[in-house]
Design a protein around this motif. Structure first.
Motif, PDB file in Angstrom:
ATOM      1  N   ASP A  20     -15.080 -47.222  -4.233  1.00  0.00           N
ATOM      2  CA  ASP A  20     -16.469 -47.648  -4.426  1.00  0.00           C
ATOM      3  C   ASP A  20     -17.211 -46.593  -5.220  1.00  0.00           C
ATOM      4  N   PRO A  21     -18.050 -47.022  -6.158  1.00  0.00           N
ATOM      5  CA  PRO A  21     -18.814 -46.018  -6.903  1.00  0.00           C
ATOM      6  C   PRO A  21     -19.733 -45.248  -5.963  1.00  0.00           C
ATOM      7  N   ARG A  22     -19.784 -43.959  -6.127  1.00  0.00           N
ATOM      8  CA  ARG A  22     -20.652 -43.123  -5.311  1.00  0.00           C
ATOM      9  C   ARG A  22     -21.933 -42.799  -6.065  1.00  0.00           C
ATOM     10  N   VAL A  23     -21.831 -42.727  -7.402  1.00  0.00           N
ATOM     11  CA  VAL A  23     -22.975 -42.352  -8.221  1.00  0.00           C
ATOM     12  C   VAL A  23     -23.119 -43.357  -9.363  1.00  0.00           C
ATOM     13  N   SER A  24     -24.308 -43.946  -9.470  1.00  0.00           N
ATOM     14  CA  SER A  24     -24.611 -44.773 -10.638  1.00  0.00           C
ATOM     15  C   SER A  24     -25.061 -43.842 -11.753  1.00  0.00           C
ATOM     16  N   VAL A  25     -24.543 -44.061 -12.954  1.00  0.00           N
ATOM     17  CA  VAL A  25     -24.864 -43.211 -14.100  1.00  0.00           C
ATOM     18  C   VAL A  25     -25.664 -44.046 -15.101  1.00  0.00           C
ATOM     19  N   VAL A  51     -15.798 -37.671  -8.679  1.00  0.00           N
ATOM     20  CA  VAL A  51     -16.287 -38.682  -7.730  1.00  0.00           C
ATOM     21  C   VAL A  51     -16.408 -40.004  -8.483  1.00  0.00           C
ATOM     22  N   PRO A  52     -16.250 -41.126  -7.774  1.00  0.00           N
ATOM     23  CA  PRO A  52     -16.344 -42.427  -8.443  1.00  0.00           C
ATOM     24  C   PRO A  52     -17.743 -42.673  -9.001  1.00  0.00           C
ATOM     25  N   THR A  53     -17.789 -43.168 -10.229  1.00  0.00           N
ATOM     26  CA  THR A  53     -19.070 -43.441 -10.881  1.00  0.00           C
ATOM     27  C   THR A  53     -19.138 -44.886 -11.342  1.00  0.00           C
ATOM     28  N   GLU A  54     -20.359 -45.364 -11.499  1.00  0.00           N
ATOM     29  CA  GLU A  54     -20.610 -46.687 -12.048  1.00  0.00           C
ATOM     30  C   GLU A  54     -21.543 -46.516 -13.237  1.00  0.00           C
ATOM     31  N   PRO A  55     -21.020 -46.674 -14.471  1.00  0.00           N
ATOM     32  CA  PRO A  55     -21.898 -46.528 -15.634  1.00  0.00           C
ATOM     33  C   PRO A  55     -22.831 -47.724 -15.779  1.00  0.00           C
ATOM     34  N   ILE A  56     -24.097 -47.434 -16.062  1.00  0.00           N
ATOM     35  CA  ILE A  56     -25.085 -48.477 -16.339  1.00  0.00           C
ATOM     36  C   ILE A  56     -25.707 -48.123 -17.690  1.00  0.00           C
ATOM     37  N   VAL A  57     -25.189 -48.753 -18.750  1.00  0.00           N
ATOM     38  CA  VAL A  57     -25.725 -48.517 -20.092  1.00  0.00           C
ATOM     39  C   VAL A  57     -26.846 -49.517 -20.331  1.00  0.00           C
ATOM     40  N   VAL A  58     -28.019 -48.999 -20.671  1.00  0.00           N
ATOM     41  CA  VAL A  58     -29.164 -49.867 -20.963  1.00  0.00           C
ATOM     42  C   VAL A  58     -29.449 -49.736 -22.456  1.00  0.00           C
ATOM     43  N   ASN A  71     -35.763 -46.789 -16.352  1.00  0.00           N
ATOM     44  CA  ASN A  71     -36.297 -47.631 -15.279  1.00  0.00           C
ATOM     45  C   ASN A  71     -35.454 -48.884 -15.079  1.00  0.00           C
ATOM     46  N   ARG A  72     -35.012 -49.516 -16.176  1.00  0.00           N
ATOM     47  CA  ARG A  72     -34.140 -50.692 -16.037  1.00  0.00           C
ATOM     48  C   ARG A  72     -32.837 -50.279 -15.348  1.00  0.00           C
ATOM     49  N   GLY A  73     -32.320 -49.111 -15.689  1.00  0.00           N
ATOM     50  CA  GLY A  73     -31.101 -48.619 -15.049  1.00  0.00           C
ATOM     51  C   GLY A  73     -31.301 -48.358 -13.563  1.00  0.00           C
ATOM     52  N   LEU A  74     -32.427 -47.743 -13.206  1.00  0.00           N
ATOM     53  CA  LEU A  74     -32.731 -47.504 -11.783  1.00  0.00           C
ATOM     54  C   LEU A  74     -32.794 -48.823 -11.019  1.00  0.00           C
ATOM     55  N   GLU A  75     -33.370 -49.848 -11.634  1.00  0.00           N
ATOM     56  CA  GLU A  75     -33.480 -51.154 -10.987  1.00  0.00           C
ATOM     57  C   GLU A  75     -32.105 -51.799 -10.779  1.00  0.00           C
ATOM     58  N   ARG A  76     -31.175 -51.540 -11.696  1.00  0.00           N
ATOM     59  CA  ARG A  76     -29.840 -52.143 -11.601  1.00  0.00           C
ATOM     60  C   ARG A  76     -28.903 -51.359 -10.694  1.00  0.00           C
ATOM     61  N   ALA A  77     -29.211 -50.096 -10.442  1.00  0.00           N
ATOM     62  CA  ALA A  77     -28.322 -49.248  -9.641  1.00  0.00           C
ATOM     63  C   ALA A  77     -28.352 -49.686  -8.180  1.00  0.00           C
ATOM     64  N   ASP A  78     -27.176 -49.778  -7.562  1.00  0.00           N
ATOM     65  CA  ASP A  78     -27.156 -50.138  -6.143  1.00  0.00           C
ATOM     66  C   ASP A  78     -26.457 -49.074  -5.299  1.00  0.00           C
ATOM     67  N   THR A  79     -26.387 -47.856  -5.819  1.00  0.00           N
ATOM     68  CA  THR A  79     -25.839 -46.747  -5.049  1.00  0.00           C
ATOM     69  C   THR A  79     -27.003 -45.856  -4.595  1.00  0.00           C
TER      70      THR A  79
END
Length: 173
Positions: A20-25, A51-58, A71-79
């Protein structure tokens, strides 16, 4: 309000080894400002963290700015933990693991890569403009503070965000 150290803390290493991703990037990306090859290098530096990461490219095609994209990335992050990485920056190996350890040890809301100093000294130096380009060095604990970047600011929206997070929940290095 409660003191940051009153929050429940994760046992050290509790998520290590899990898929599971631990950190949203959150990576703001503007094709007009950054070549795609640089974005790919930035993402690779996040993917190779220990550590497992989840990339969120905006992608910001309309030039709304990095505050809008973050801000769009923060809204999409679920970690619980969110890190910011600019598309033209790279992370050193082990960066996130060191920061997660520091947050677990201190209970701080935000961890900044850099030399250790008191929260007051950090806030003063940041406010006075003695510290530059911090955003790619930040790891945020979203359970400690709920903030957004001020999209109306043309400059230093990242500094304001970091000031607010550090003042609200403490900072570690």
């Amino acid at each position: 309000g409660t003191h940051p150290n009153d929050r429940p803390r994760l046992p050290r290493g509790s998520n290590r080894g899990m898929t599971d991703p631990r950190v949203s990037v959150v990576v703001p990306y503007s094709p007009a400002h950054t070549p795609e090859a640089m974005l790919e290098e930035a993402l690779a530096s996040a993917e190779t963290q220990s550590v497992p990461t989840e990339p969120i490219v905006v992608t910001d095609e309309e030039e709304r700015g990095p505050a809008w994209a973050r801000n769009r990335g923060l809204e999409r992050a679920d970690t619980r933990f969110v890190a910011f990485l600019d598309a033209d920056d790279l992370w050193k190996p082990g960066k996130l693991e060191r920061q997660l350890d520091a947050i677990e040890d201190t209970g701080a809301a935000i961890c900044v890569e850099g030399s250790s100093r008191s929260t007051d000294a950090f806030l003063r130096d940041l406010y006075l403009g003695r510290i530059e380009s911090l955003t790619s060095s930040v790891l945020l604990d979203t359970s400690a503070v709920e903030l957004r970047f001020v999209e109306a600011l043309e400059r230093r929206e990242d500094h304001l965000f970091i000031l607010e997070a550090a003042a609200a929940g403490g900072v570690c290095f």
